[in-house]
Every structure is written in structure tokens, then in C-alpha cells.
Write an enzyme that holds these catalytic residues in place. Structure first.
Site, PDB file in Angstrom:
ATOM      1  N   SER A 185       1.133  -5.431  -3.403  1.00 13.65           N
ATOM      2  CA  SER A 185       1.823  -4.291  -2.798  1.00 13.65           C
ATOM      3  C   SER A 185       1.934  -3.069  -3.696  1.00 13.65           C
ATOM      4  O   SER A 185       2.484  -2.040  -3.265  1.00 13.65           O
ATOM      5  CB  SER A 185       3.225  -4.701  -2.346  1.00 13.65           C
ATOM      6  OG  SER A 185       3.158  -5.500  -1.185  1.00 13.65           O
ATOM      7  N   LYS A 204       0.834   0.096  -2.062  1.00  8.39           N
ATOM      8  CA  LYS A 204       1.631   0.990  -1.219  1.00  8.39           C
ATOM      9  C   LYS A 204       1.907   2.348  -1.879  1.00  8.39           C
ATOM     10  O   LYS A 204       2.254   3.311  -1.176  1.00  8.39           O
ATOM     11  CB  LYS A 204       2.925   0.300  -0.816  1.00  8.39           C
ATOM     12  CG  LYS A 204       2.709  -0.904   0.118  1.00  8.39           C
ATOM     13  CD  LYS A 204       4.014  -1.530   0.531  1.00  8.39           C
ATOM     14  CE  LYS A 204       3.807  -2.661   1.535  1.00  8.39           C
ATOM     15  NZ  LYS A 204       3.279  -3.892   0.919  1.00  8.39           N
ATOM     16  N   SER A 215       8.922  -2.825   0.337  1.00  8.81           N
ATOM     17  CA  SER A 215       7.552  -3.346   0.418  1.00  8.81           C
ATOM     18  C   SER A 215       7.252  -3.918   1.808  1.00  8.81           C
ATOM     19  O   SER A 215       6.610  -4.963   1.937  1.00  8.81           O
ATOM     20  CB  SER A 215       7.335  -4.420  -0.652  1.00  8.81           C
ATOM     21  OG  SER A 215       5.994  -4.436  -1.076  1.00  8.81           O
TER      22      SER A 215
END
Length: 331
Positions: free
Chosen positions: A111, A114, A168
Site C-alpha cells: 500500500s 497509494k 489504507s
């Protein structure tokens, strides 16, 4: 009859009458024993001095320089004691790499993806107020696919971006990519184009959430991504927020941060992102102010639940020591 201990270690006892008869012999033995102990104490080498013996302070004085030298040698090591597999520490204030491990090796980043998702969304200049519907297309199967954003929930683009960075949220990230002009394929293409523009030469993206192990980057590349993300006020705010609530129909959903250091008053974190999938391990990237210096920390493939946070704390202490010792400019 009262019993009086004679020699406690032997467990023998004498009555008062017997003790009176034996007193002269005991006094003679006691005197001899005291004389022997005195002679032995004088002849003892410093190494045997006890805490209550004057020799102890002499021993401490003699050994203190040696102990200090040993401690100094340990403290002066050039490397922090870290458990993460891949590490990159950059003093951005002086453009100086302080420490690196496998810095140019591309590996899954989960993640951390992101941060790039946020950059592409914000650079696209789409309205953050535009409502976006979560659909079944945003549901991913497998580990890390859990989400409280059920199909049918509508949130603004800004809310989805907030949840993607702070908590997240995978469905939020996918929905952002799906509502980009040209859909997810065009969004991923824009992610890779932005990576090239930032000089991230060991980086590749295939999805906006980071659930694919094919999303890879090197620690050094991620330091460039962190620096770029830190230039955006929205990413700074959303990634370091401690909690956020959104309305889902008639109820409110409360979300929390994924990085415990955000709430730690001893840290001044400018931007951060955590990540995890089994192929990537626990990951953490951040830009923080340490003793007045802007420092970028990248930790990838950390084993265990708390290792990445513990490593970040060790880096902070190591940095603080380097600054106090005047070594902060070394690379």
C-alpha cells in the site's frame, strides 16, 4: 532451657551453661579468625574488591575508561541496528544518504502504492467534491481485501482519498482509479508515467491499491516518491490524520490511522504511508523532522507486527545521536 546458636552454618546449639564454659575457647578462635581475615583483606587484589570495600572505588576508577571506550566504539558504529530487510535513510536537508541496504533492489511495496495513487488523482485536478459510488468492481479477492466500504456506498473523491491515505482503504483507492478518465488502465499508465518523471527507474505499478505483488519499487525510488508527496498539502494532511468519519447512508463510519507513530508526540511526521501484503512484508515510508533536519525513511519487508515501527524509532535515536556527535553531514 534457652538454646543459643553456636555456628549457624553447622546447625549446632549449646545451652547457656555449656556456652559459658566454651567462651574462652570461642573468644580465642574469634580473635584468630579476625586476624586472618584482616591479613587476607590487605592482600586481596583489586579485582576481588567488593561494593563495601575501599578497593571497589579504585577498581571502578581503573575500569571506567575501558568501559567508556567500549561504549564509545559501539555508539560510533556507522550503521543503525535495524531489522527491516531493505532500508534507505536520506537527510534531505543536505541531500545526504545516511544509510542504505538493498537501496536499488525493486521489491513489492504493497500500500505504499497509494502515495502514487494520490499524486495522480491530485494532478488530474478532478473535483474532490464529486460523488463516487463504490461498486462490485472495487471488491478485490484475497488477503487485504477486507473493507467496510460496501457496494452502494457513495463518498466524495476527497473522502476516498482521505481514507486511502490514512486508513489504507483498498476499495477507496480502486474506486479513485476507476473514476479516472480512461478507467483503471489509464490510471495505472499515469502512475507509471509519473514514476518515470520522478526518476524512479526501478518502479512499476499495475494497480492503484497495492494489492498486487507486481507493484514494485526500490527503497531509493520510494524516497523520491515520498519527497514528491510531501510537496502536496492535501497528501500531508490526509496521510498524517489520526482519525476520520464518513457518512455511509444513515450511519457514520469511523476510520483510524494505520501508523501509530502519527500519534506519538515525540515525532514530527510530514507525510507517511504504511503497507502490507505477504509478499512485501510490513512496510513504512515517511518524511519527518528530526532535530531540525528533514529526514526520509524507507523500511521495506519488515518481519513481525512491530518491527517497522521499532526500526523507525531506532533510526530516530541514531539520527539524534549523530547530530549531537557532529556526524550528521557524513554520507
Amino acid at each position: 532451657m534457652r538454646l543459643t546458636p553456636r555456628i549457624a552454618a553447622r546447625g549446632l546449639y549449646l545451652d547457656d551453661a555449656s556456652l559459658a564454659k566454651a567462651a574462652p575457647a570461642m573468644n580465642w578462635r574469634r580473635g584468630f579468625l579476625l586476624l586472618a581475615v584482616s591479613i587476607l583483606a590487605v592482600s586481596l587484589p583489586p579485582a576481588f574488591a567488593s561494593e563495601g570495600n575501599p578497593g571497589a572505588s579504585a577498581t571502578s576508577a581503573l575500569s571506567a575508561p575501558r568501559l567508556a571506550a567500549t561504549h564509545s566504539r559501539k555508539a560510533l558504529r556507522d550503521e543503525p541496528d535495524l531489522r527491516s530487510n531493505s532500508v534507505f535513510i536520506l537527510d534531505a536537508t543536505h541531500a545526504s544518504v545516511l544509510y542504505s541496504r538493498h537501496a536499488d533492489v525493486a521489491m513489492p511495496i504493497a500500500s505504499i502504492t497509494k502515495l502514487m495513487t494520490a499524486l495522480v488523482v491530485l494532478q488530474g485536478k478532478q473535483s474532490l467534491d464529486e460523488p463516487i459510488l463504490i461498486t462490485r468492481e472495487d471488491i478485490a479477492a484475497g488477503k487485504g481485501a477486507y473493507s467496510r466500504l460496501l457496494p452502494g456506498i457513495t463518498l466524495s473523491r476527497g473522502d476516498l482519498l482521505h481514507l486511502a491515505l490514512m486508513s489504507s482503504e483498498n476499495r477507496a483507492a480502486h474506486a479513485l482509479g476507476r473514476h479516472y478518465p480512461g478507467g483503471v488502465p489509464a490510471f495505472v499508465q499515469a502512475m507509471n508515467a509519473q514514476a518515470v518523471a520522478l526518476g524512479m527507474t526501478h518502479t512499476r505499478f499495475v494497480d492503484p491499491a497495492g494489492l498486487s505483488s507486481d507493484n514494485v519499487a526500490s527503497p531509493e525510488d520510494l524516497s523520491k516518491l515520498v519527497m514528491a508527496a510531501s510537496q502536496n498539502a492535501i497528501i500531508r494532511e490526509y496521510s498524517t490524520d489520526k482519525g476520520y468519519a464518513v457518512r455511509a447512508g444513515r450511519r457514520m463510519l469511523d476510520f483510524r490511522k494505520t501508523d501509530s507513530l502519527v500519534s506519538n508526540p515525540t515525532w514530527n511526521i510530514i507525510v507517511q504511508k504504511t503497507g502490507y501484503i505477504s509478499e512485501a512484508g510490513k512496510c513504512l515510508v515517511m518524511q519527518a523532522i528530526i532535530e531540525g533536519r528533514t529526514v526520509v525513511i524507507v523500511l521495506l519487508d519488515s518481519f513481525g507486527k512491530y518491527t517497522r515501527v521499532a526500526d523507525a524509532k531506532r533510526i530516530k535515536k541514531w539520527m539524534e545521536w549523530r547530530l549531537s556527535a557532529g556526524l550528521a553531514h557524513e554520507s
